[in-house]
Design a protein around this motif. Sequence first.
Motif, PDB file in Angstrom:
ATOM      1  N   ILE A   4      23.768  56.306  11.316  1.00  0.00           N
ATOM      2  CA  ILE A   4      22.840  57.371  11.691  1.00  0.00           C
ATOM      3  C   ILE A   4      23.618  58.453  12.434  1.00  0.00           C
ATOM      4  N   ASP A   8      19.938  62.899  13.364  1.00  0.00           N
ATOM      5  CA  ASP A   8      18.856  62.035  12.881  1.00  0.00           C
ATOM      6  C   ASP A   8      18.278  61.143  13.974  1.00  0.00           C
ATOM      7  N   VAL A   9      18.882  61.169  15.148  1.00  0.00           N
ATOM      8  CA  VAL A   9      18.465  60.271  16.225  1.00  0.00           C
ATOM      9  C   VAL A   9      17.140  60.731  16.827  1.00  0.00           C
ATOM     10  N   SER A  10      16.209  59.805  16.952  1.00  0.00           N
ATOM     11  CA  SER A  10      14.919  60.057  17.587  1.00  0.00           C
ATOM     12  C   SER A  10      14.999  59.628  19.052  1.00  0.00           C
ATOM     13  N   ASP A  55      15.061  55.731  18.650  1.00  0.00           N
ATOM     14  CA  ASP A  55      16.446  55.297  18.444  1.00  0.00           C
ATOM     15  C   ASP A  55      17.186  55.225  19.777  1.00  0.00           C
ATOM     16  N   THR A  84      17.094  48.777  21.508  1.00  0.00           N
ATOM     17  CA  THR A  84      17.083  50.234  21.691  1.00  0.00           C
ATOM     18  C   THR A  84      18.000  50.638  22.844  1.00  0.00           C
ATOM     19  N   ILE A 130      24.182  51.837  18.164  1.00  0.00           N
ATOM     20  CA  ILE A 130      23.296  51.860  16.994  1.00  0.00           C
ATOM     21  C   ILE A 130      24.082  51.624  15.708  1.00  0.00           C
ATOM     22  N   ASN A 131      25.267  52.223  15.635  1.00  0.00           N
ATOM     23  CA  ASN A 131      26.035  52.227  14.391  1.00  0.00           C
ATOM     24  C   ASN A 131      27.154  51.191  14.333  1.00  0.00           C
TER      25      ASN A 131
END
Length: 266
Positions: A4, A8-10, A55, A84, A130-131
Amino acid sequence: MHNIALSDVSIILAEPSDTQRKIISKQLAAADVDRIETVGTVKDAIELINKHGADLIVSAMYFSDGTGLDIIKNVKNNEQLASTPFMLISSENRADKLDEFKQSGVAAILPKPFSPESLTKALKTSLDLINSEELELELFDIQDVRVLLVDDSKLARNHIRRVLTSLGLEKIMEAENGAEALTLVKDHTFDLVVTDYNMPEMDGRELSEFIRFNPETAHVPIIMVTSESTSSLHMANIHQTGVNALCDKPFEVNEVKGMLASLLGQ
């Protein structure tokens, strides 16, 4: 695996000050983050997180109805939300107050005021969580590496476990303190020990000395995780106890990845 991107991160931004929310939102937008929802209280933050998820959660420390610690505990104790990343933004500089967040598994701590470079670094640290991708080793299959994780904070253990599992480590046993860890060391074989420094009954220094000076475990690499500065007096001579690597809390993916590659690749 599709990584991501920042664009694109929320993000859910929890900040009690209207002015600070606008400033931080503007700085996030300048860092290529556009998907931001903002709230001003702990109650609204928890409701929004539980309803929609995110995210990344970015939060201040103090609110009129609680602290950021209430938010992070809600996240970490919810199985669906626990992975998260949580970033703290605060002007607080008292070590004991910051330590509560470090022990709770924050991904990054950003002091106020902060520069664009500091924000980018903190965002990258959170994005790495996250990635993160499985670590490849020459001498081990990463899934077969047997890890002993020792920390008296359940929230900290949960965060460290998530980082380790995100890198492909699956065989992880946990202990709440050094004394409990010793029992496991006597009954099981481990390829790696990851231990906190400050713990009741037996701290990380004592545990490391036992592991290093016991002929059956002397070869096992030890990573010590600490919320204290690695340059502090307590940490100055820690390598003499047989600790192979020191890692600050927050427990960051890329730093840990490099340590594992070095320690397990030898």
